[in-house]
Design a protein around this motif. Sequence first.
Motif, short mmCIF file in Angstrom:
data_model
loop_
_atom_site.label_atom_id
_atom_site.label_comp_id
_atom_site.label_asym_id
_atom_site.label_seq_id
_atom_site.Cartn_x
_atom_site.Cartn_y
_atom_site.Cartn_z
N GLU A 14 0.88 -1.23 0.12
CA GLU A 14 -0.02 0.10 0.56
C GLU A 14 1.14 1.25 -0.15
OE1 GLU A 14 -3.01 1.94 3.07
OE2 GLU A 14 -3.36 0.26 2.99
N TRP A 15 1.20 1.17 0.59
CA TRP A 15 2.63 2.24 1.17
C TRP A 15 3.53 2.37 -0.45
CZ3 TRP A 15 7.78 2.97 0.08
CH2 TRP A 15 8.57 4.48 0.38
N PHE A 17 2.55 2.51 -3.65
CA PHE A 17 1.42 2.40 -4.48
C PHE A 17 1.73 3.60 -4.29
CE2 PHE A 17 -2.09 3.25 -6.33
CZ PHE A 17 -1.98 3.13 -7.92
N ASP A 18 1.31 4.76 -2.85
CA ASP A 18 0.70 5.58 -2.52
C ASP A 18 1.77 6.49 -2.93
OD1 ASP A 18 -0.87 7.61 -1.51
OD2 ASP A 18 0.73 7.54 -0.05
N THR A 19 2.88 5.63 -2.73
CA THR A 19 4.41 6.69 -2.81
C THR A 19 4.25 7.12 -4.80
OG1 THR A 19 5.83 6.10 -0.66
CG2 THR A 19 6.75 6.43 -3.16
N TYR A 20 4.04 5.88 -5.53
CA TYR A 20 4.39 5.91 -7.05
C TYR A 20 3.65 6.55 -7.40
CZ TYR A 20 2.55 4.61 -11.76
OH TYR A 20 2.16 4.96 -12.85
N ARG A 21 2.30 6.71 -6.43
CA ARG A 21 1.01 7.66 -7.41
C ARG A 21 1.12 9.07 -6.88
NH1 ARG A 21 -3.25 6.36 -3.24
NH2 ARG A 21 -4.33 4.74 -4.32
N ARG A 22 2.25 9.77 -5.46
CA ARG A 22 2.29 10.88 -5.34
C ARG A 22 3.43 11.47 -5.97
NH1 ARG A 22 4.20 10.82 0.93
NH2 ARG A 22 4.07 12.92 0.23
N LYS A 25 1.83 10.73 -10.84
CA LYS A 25 0.64 10.56 -10.88
C LYS A 25 0.04 12.23 -11.80
CE LYS A 25 -4.69 11.06 -9.97
NZ LYS A 25 -5.42 10.89 -8.57
N ASP A 36 -6.98 4.85 -11.78
CA ASP A 36 -6.61 4.30 -10.53
C ASP A 36 -6.04 2.95 -10.53
OD1 ASP A 36 -5.01 6.02 -8.00
OD2 ASP A 36 -6.70 4.86 -7.19
N GLN A 40 -3.03 0.48 -10.74
CA GLN A 40 -2.58 -0.19 -8.75
C GLN A 40 -2.42 -1.70 -9.66
OE1 GLN A 40 -5.10 0.36 -6.11
NE2 GLN A 40 -3.48 -0.72 -4.58
#
Length: 156
Positions: A14-15, A17-22, A25, A36, A40
Amino acid sequence: MNLDFRLAVPGDSEWLFDTYRRTMKRFVTSAYGWDDDVQQAGFAKSLRQGSCQIVTWEGSRCGFMHWDVEPDLIWLRMLCIVPEMQHKSIGSAALAKVMSLSSHLQKPLYLNVFVCNRAAYNWYSRIGFVEIDNDGKVATLVLAPSSSPALVERHA
């Protein structure tokens, strides 16, 4: 700055993917648009290949890098540093580690970078990566195995 590197574990998903998104994106959106669920799924599939290491500083996760060692080359799939920790030489230290692997194995190091991510594109170019392909959205860059990891520190 004393950084540590450790293999990513399923609990980091989860971390990661969140880092990738941040970090990615706006570049993905500019090049292709962002969905999204699609991102993912693609991200999870990609992480099942190669090696993914979490970069930590003082016990906190501050980024990650993901690469594959192939028979004739090393492919840096992702290098993401959390936005709050960028411009602190963390990316340079992470890249130096993969560049050392490339040099040790005597294999060229390849990566893709979004053309619209000018800061990253220019950083890689200063270090010695050379563009070998560009479709207008993504450029493929290569660093020959003889390049020194010390170059990263001089250009950070």
